[in-house]
Design a protein around this motif. Structure first.
Motif, mmCIF file in Angstrom:
data_model
loop_
_atom_site.group_PDB
_atom_site.id
_atom_site.type_symbol
_atom_site.label_atom_id
_atom_site.label_comp_id
_atom_site.label_asym_id
_atom_site.label_seq_id
_atom_site.Cartn_x
_atom_site.Cartn_y
_atom_site.Cartn_z
ATOM 1 N N ASP A 11 0.082 -8.164 -10.347
ATOM 2 C CA ASP A 11 -0.259 -6.736 -10.341
ATOM 3 C C ASP A 11 -0.063 -6.206 -8.915
ATOM 4 O O ASP A 11 -0.986 -6.231 -8.095
ATOM 5 C CB ASP A 11 -1.705 -6.552 -10.808
ATOM 6 C CG ASP A 11 -2.086 -5.100 -10.987
ATOM 7 O OD1 ASP A 11 -1.473 -4.216 -10.356
ATOM 8 O OD2 ASP A 11 -3.036 -4.840 -11.766
ATOM 9 N N ILE A 12 1.130 -5.744 -8.627
ATOM 10 C CA ILE A 12 1.483 -5.329 -7.260
ATOM 11 C C ILE A 12 0.622 -4.152 -6.784
ATOM 12 O O ILE A 12 0.249 -4.092 -5.613
ATOM 13 C CB ILE A 12 3.003 -5.020 -7.140
ATOM 14 C CG1 ILE A 12 3.457 -5.018 -5.671
ATOM 15 C CG2 ILE A 12 3.363 -3.724 -7.814
ATOM 16 C CD1 ILE A 12 3.684 -6.362 -5.085
ATOM 17 N N GLU A 13 0.268 -3.239 -7.661
ATOM 18 C CA GLU A 13 -0.564 -2.100 -7.253
ATOM 19 C C GLU A 13 -1.977 -2.551 -6.907
ATOM 20 O O GLU A 13 -2.562 -2.073 -5.933
ATOM 21 C CB GLU A 13 -0.573 -1.019 -8.335
ATOM 22 C CG GLU A 13 0.782 -0.347 -8.522
ATOM 23 C CD GLU A 13 1.373 0.224 -7.233
ATOM 24 O OE1 GLU A 13 0.630 0.805 -6.422
ATOM 25 O OE2 GLU A 13 2.597 0.071 -7.023
ATOM 26 N N ARG A 14 -2.530 -3.475 -7.699
ATOM 27 C CA ARG A 14 -3.859 -4.026 -7.386
ATOM 28 C C ARG A 14 -3.811 -4.748 -6.045
ATOM 29 O O ARG A 14 -4.688 -4.588 -5.204
ATOM 30 C CB ARG A 14 -4.312 -4.980 -8.491
ATOM 31 C CG ARG A 14 -5.678 -5.619 -8.209
ATOM 32 C CD ARG A 14 -6.005 -6.747 -9.158
ATOM 33 N NE ARG A 14 -5.047 -7.835 -8.929
ATOM 34 C CZ ARG A 14 -4.786 -8.792 -9.798
ATOM 35 N NH1 ARG A 14 -5.374 -8.796 -10.976
ATOM 36 N NH2 ARG A 14 -3.921 -9.750 -9.513
ATOM 37 N N SER A 15 -2.770 -5.546 -5.836
ATOM 38 C CA SER A 15 -2.634 -6.279 -4.575
ATOM 39 C C SER A 15 -2.487 -5.333 -3.393
ATOM 40 O O SER A 15 -3.063 -5.566 -2.326
ATOM 41 C CB SER A 15 -1.442 -7.234 -4.625
ATOM 42 O OG SER A 15 -1.731 -8.321 -5.461
ATOM 43 N N LYS A 16 -1.722 -4.260 -3.566
ATOM 44 C CA LYS A 16 -1.550 -3.293 -2.485
ATOM 45 C C LYS A 16 -2.886 -2.668 -2.118
ATOM 46 O O LYS A 16 -3.249 -2.598 -0.937
ATOM 47 C CB LYS A 16 -0.546 -2.208 -2.848
ATOM 48 C CG LYS A 16 -0.315 -1.227 -1.694
ATOM 49 C CD LYS A 16 0.704 -0.164 -2.034
ATOM 50 C CE LYS A 16 0.987 0.769 -0.875
ATOM 51 N NZ LYS A 16 -0.166 1.239 -0.104
ATOM 52 N N LYS A 17 -3.631 -2.239 -3.109
ATOM 53 C CA LYS A 17 -4.938 -1.629 -2.845
ATOM 54 C C LYS A 17 -5.847 -2.633 -2.132
ATOM 55 O O LYS A 17 -6.511 -2.303 -1.147
ATOM 56 C CB LYS A 17 -5.571 -1.164 -4.156
ATOM 57 C CG LYS A 17 -6.911 -0.511 -3.980
ATOM 58 C CD LYS A 17 -7.484 -0.036 -5.298
ATOM 59 C CE LYS A 17 -8.871 0.536 -5.070
ATOM 60 N NZ LYS A 17 -9.559 0.858 -6.304
ATOM 61 N N PHE A 18 -5.867 -3.877 -2.614
ATOM 62 C CA PHE A 18 -6.706 -4.915 -2.024
ATOM 63 C C PHE A 18 -6.298 -5.194 -0.573
ATOM 64 O O PHE A 18 -7.113 -5.105 0.343
ATOM 65 C CB PHE A 18 -6.622 -6.204 -2.853
ATOM 66 C CG PHE A 18 -7.425 -7.340 -2.287
ATOM 67 C CD1 PHE A 18 -8.795 -7.400 -2.486
ATOM 68 C CD2 PHE A 18 -6.818 -8.346 -1.550
ATOM 69 C CE1 PHE A 18 -9.546 -8.446 -1.957
ATOM 70 C CE2 PHE A 18 -7.554 -9.387 -1.017
ATOM 71 C CZ PHE A 18 -8.927 -9.440 -1.219
ATOM 72 N N TYR A 19 -5.033 -5.530 -0.347
ATOM 73 C CA TYR A 19 -4.597 -5.906 0.994
ATOM 74 C C TYR A 19 -4.552 -4.722 1.958
ATOM 75 O O TYR A 19 -4.821 -4.895 3.152
ATOM 76 C CB TYR A 19 -3.271 -6.673 0.957
ATOM 77 C CG TYR A 19 -3.501 -8.106 0.563
ATOM 78 C CD1 TYR A 19 -4.154 -8.980 1.434
ATOM 79 C CD2 TYR A 19 -3.130 -8.577 -0.676
ATOM 80 C CE1 TYR A 19 -4.408 -10.295 1.083
ATOM 81 C CE2 TYR A 19 -3.377 -9.900 -1.043
ATOM 82 C CZ TYR A 19 -4.023 -10.751 -0.157
ATOM 83 O OH TYR A 19 -4.285 -12.055 -0.513
ATOM 84 N N ASP A 20 -4.259 -3.517 1.497
ATOM 85 C CA ASP A 20 -4.338 -2.345 2.384
ATOM 86 C C ASP A 20 -5.744 -2.234 2.970
ATOM 87 O O ASP A 20 -5.921 -1.999 4.167
ATOM 88 C CB ASP A 20 -4.020 -1.051 1.634
ATOM 89 C CG ASP A 20 -2.547 -0.819 1.385
ATOM 90 O OD1 ASP A 20 -1.714 -1.670 1.765
ATOM 91 O OD2 ASP A 20 -2.232 0.228 0.776
ATOM 92 N N THR A 21 -6.746 -2.400 2.125
ATOM 93 C CA THR A 21 -8.138 -2.252 2.537
ATOM 94 C C THR A 21 -8.601 -3.417 3.393
ATOM 95 O O THR A 21 -9.200 -3.231 4.450
ATOM 96 C CB THR A 21 -9.036 -2.112 1.289
ATOM 97 O OG1 THR A 21 -8.566 -1.006 0.508
ATOM 98 C CG2 THR A 21 -10.483 -1.885 1.668
ATOM 99 N N VAL A 22 -8.311 -4.640 2.952
ATOM 100 C CA VAL A 22 -8.794 -5.833 3.657
ATOM 101 C C VAL A 22 -8.078 -6.018 4.999
ATOM 102 O O VAL A 22 -8.719 -6.280 6.018
ATOM 103 C CB VAL A 22 -8.657 -7.079 2.759
ATOM 104 C CG1 VAL A 22 -8.989 -8.352 3.519
ATOM 105 C CG2 VAL A 22 -9.552 -6.941 1.521
ATOM 106 N N LEU A 23 -6.777 -5.859 5.018
ATOM 107 C CA LEU A 23 -6.031 -6.069 6.264
ATOM 108 C C LEU A 23 -6.258 -4.948 7.273
ATOM 109 O O LEU A 23 -6.061 -5.149 8.479
ATOM 110 C CB LEU A 23 -4.541 -6.255 5.973
ATOM 111 C CG LEU A 23 -4.191 -7.513 5.168
ATOM 112 C CD1 LEU A 23 -2.697 -7.596 4.917
ATOM 113 C CD2 LEU A 23 -4.719 -8.775 5.833
ATOM 114 N N ALA A 24 -6.713 -3.792 6.823
ATOM 115 C CA ALA A 24 -7.058 -2.708 7.754
ATOM 116 C C ALA A 24 -8.164 -3.141 8.708
ATOM 117 O O ALA A 24 -8.209 -2.685 9.858
ATOM 118 C CB ALA A 24 -7.461 -1.452 6.986
ATOM 119 N N VAL A 25 -9.041 -4.036 8.268
ATOM 120 C CA VAL A 25 -10.099 -4.566 9.135
ATOM 121 C C VAL A 25 -9.482 -5.226 10.372
ATOM 122 O O VAL A 25 -10.043 -5.165 11.460
ATOM 123 C CB VAL A 25 -10.978 -5.587 8.365
ATOM 124 C CG1 VAL A 25 -11.938 -6.304 9.293
ATOM 125 C CG2 VAL A 25 -11.723 -4.899 7.232
#
Length: 130
Positions: A11-25
């Motif tokens: 699920d590329i959209e789920r992964s994008k949302k997850f990693y956008d948020t987590v990697l922003a840290v």
């Protein structure tokens, strides 16, 4: 040592949302997105000369995780390790290997956290003590 690390997702959209948020840290910005020659969507998070990529599997089969593998992200402080973990858990990750904290072993003192991303990939945040 490495040019990049690439993992799969169903699920590329789920992964994008997850990693956008987590990697922003960690100060990592929005990914470069593209579609390869065979039609799979890909995300490329580029930071300090390193690339972390997420892709739909090229062979069309479901994503599988590598048992025994860990992808580690460098953190700037013990507090960032905890925040990295907290944000990941708040966005669908599963905490594993105990709470974030100081570990001291043959490779030295470091603050670590571990979690499984929504596809089951094992992720680590690490700050090495000086």
């Amino acid at each position: 040592m490495f040019s990049h690390i690439m993992i799969g997702t169903d699920d590329i959209e789920r992964s994008k949302k997850f990693y956008d948020t987590v990697l922003a840290v960690l100060g990592i910005n929005e990914p470069v997105q593209n579609v390869n020659d065979t039609g799979q969507k890909r995300l490329f998070y580029i930071h300090n000369g390193s690339v972390f990529s997420v892709t739909e599997p090229i062979n069309g089969e479901p994503t599988r995780t590598a048992n025994g593998s860990t992808i580690g992200f460098a953190c700037d402080s013990p507090e960032q390790v905890k925040e990295f973990h907290s944000v990941a858990i708040a966005n669908g990750a599963t905490s594993i290997e105990g709470p974030p904290g100081l570990r001291d072993n043959s490779t030295g003192k470091k603050h670590l956290c571990y979690f499984l991303d929504p596809d089951g990939h094992k992720i680590c945040g690490m700050y090495r003590c000086n």
